[in-house]
Design an enzyme around this catalytic site. Structure first.
Site, PDB file in Angstrom:
ATOM      1  N   LYS A  27       0.746  -1.259   0.010  1.00 53.40           N
ATOM      2  CA  LYS A  27      -0.085  -0.122   0.131  1.00 53.40           C
ATOM      3  C   LYS A  27       0.905   1.259  -0.062  1.00 53.40           C
ATOM      4  O   LYS A  27       0.420   2.388  -0.624  1.00 53.40           O
ATOM      5  CB  LYS A  27      -1.057  -0.106   1.270  1.00 53.40           C
ATOM      6  CG  LYS A  27      -2.020   1.041   1.178  1.00 53.40           C
ATOM      7  CD  LYS A  27      -2.837   0.611  -0.109  1.00 53.40           C
ATOM      8  CE  LYS A  27      -3.986   1.859  -0.397  1.00 53.40           C
ATOM      9  NZ  LYS A  27      -4.682   1.583  -1.392  1.00 53.40           N
ATOM     10  N   VAL A  28       1.968   1.261   0.860  1.00 50.94           N
ATOM     11  CA  VAL A  28       2.813   2.321   0.762  1.00 50.94           C
ATOM     12  C   VAL A  28       4.249   1.946   0.162  1.00 50.94           C
ATOM     13  O   VAL A  28       4.766   0.977   0.533  1.00 50.94           O
ATOM     14  CB  VAL A  28       3.230   2.807   2.267  1.00 50.94           C
ATOM     15  CG1 VAL A  28       4.169   4.061   2.206  1.00 50.94           C
ATOM     16  CG2 VAL A  28       1.547   3.266   2.756  1.00 50.94           C
TER      17      VAL A  28
END
Length: 347
Positions: free
Chosen positions: A342-343
């Site tokens: 996600k990051v």
């Protein structure tokens, strides 16, 4: 079949957009004050946020008359070269607000004399803290790796930025976006064209995704989603660049997906491209573009009933639904694409 997280979060977009627009429209005067002594906009982003920045760039230039460019963060983080950024409004965009490269590049821009804005869903994040003005989106937690509601709320924040830059548009158009997105979700899932386009993409190794102007960022974002969630070799191109040579790759094994707002100066060219693609024996799948693009396409998904300047906030939604359906048709989990987090941290 269990609903994917991606599909659930697509369905959360009307509420997320409504909250974001309500929260950010009062910030227009703050942006205007910060931008008053600037002449140019520098967008700092990666991934889906970079595709949102492409929309911001066209909005700034086409409707606010401000020269805008996309930053190369490596100038700050790898080459460590200072530039004269006086008169520049630096706008950093990050879903999480935690990507170190983006935070460092915004801090570099400030040291080089720029005024700074952050667009992020990360309330209290390092990026929000680093900026003079933080435009905080209200997407809530996003659990699927492919960005959906964080992307569309970024576009809403950039529309507010455009208003603060003095764009010659009607701010009330933004208020219509959440209802239009809700309508689009329902209409797309009920469309006979959706399974036809899914079937057309399920058996091919790649596709070209094309748009121009304010819709160009949508084309890039749809291509990225097809790569991320469906592992399709999708090439996002302006139709002007496509016509300069790469159109040779469009054939019966490489369809074209063409995106356009329902009005605006780029629509006739998009329709002409659909006709050319079909004339070459390839499939042309339309997204948006009104009745004209639908008639010229092999199959088409309707777009939003919104003016060109805010159409991208809705135009990506049929594409998101297409990607989620295609991933499941291919036996893939759209929530957790291989090799992605996600990051994403880059140097």
């Amino acid at each position: 079949m269990t609903t994917s997280r991606m599909r659930a979060e697509i369905g959360e977009q009307p509420g997320a957009l409504d909250r974001t627009i309500d929260g950010l429209l009062p910030r227009v005067p703050d942006v205007a004050r910060l931008a008053r002594d600037t002449r140019q906009v520098l967008f700092i982003a990666r991934g889906s946020s970079d595709n949102a920045a492409v929309y911001g760039r066209y909005l700034a230039e086409a409707r606010a008359g401000r020269l805008a460019t996309l930053a190369a963060p490596s100038i700050a983080t790898t080459y460590r070269r200072d530039l004269d950024l006086s008169g520049v409004l630096a706008v950093a965009i990050s879903q999480s607000g935690k990507t170190e490269e983006i935070v460092q590049t915004l801090e570099w821009a400030a040291r080089c004399g720029a005024r700074t804005v952050a667009v992020t869903n990360g309330h209290g994040s390092p990026l929000a803290e680093a900026a003079e003005v933080a435009l905080l989106t209200e997407a809530g937690d996003e659990l699927a790796v492919p960005a959906t509601k964080t992307y569309t709320t970024q576009l809403a924040a950039l529309a507010v930025l455009g208003l603060g830059l003095g764009a010659d548009v009607a701010g009330d158009d933004l208020r219509r976006v959440p209802d239009q997105v809700a309508r689009l979700i329902e209409a797309t899932e009920a469309s006979d064209a959706l399974p036809e386009i899914v079937a057309g993409l399920a058996g091919v190794p790649g596709a070209v995704v094309s748009g121009r102007g304010l819709a160009f960022g949508t084309a890039l974002e749809l291509a990225l989603k097809l790569k991320e969630a469906c592992y399709l070799h999708a090439m996002g191109l302006s139709y002007a660049d496509l016509l300069h040579g790469p159109i040779a790759v469009v054939d019966e094994r490489t369809p074209a997906i063409l995106v356009a707002a329902g009005d605006g100066p780029t629509l006739p060219g998009t329709i002409a491209l659909a006709e050319r693609v079909r004339g070459a024996g390839a499939a042309a799948f339309g997204v948006g573009g009104g009745a004209g693009l639908a008639a010229a396409s092999s199959a088409a998904l309707a777009g939003p009933d919104l003016p060109e300047w805010v159409a991208p906030l809705g135009l990506i939604v049929p594409g998101q639904i297409l990607v989620e359906n295609l991933a499941r048709a291919l036996g893939l989990d759209p929530d957790v694409p291989r090799g992605l987090n996600k990051v994403t941290q880059t140097d």
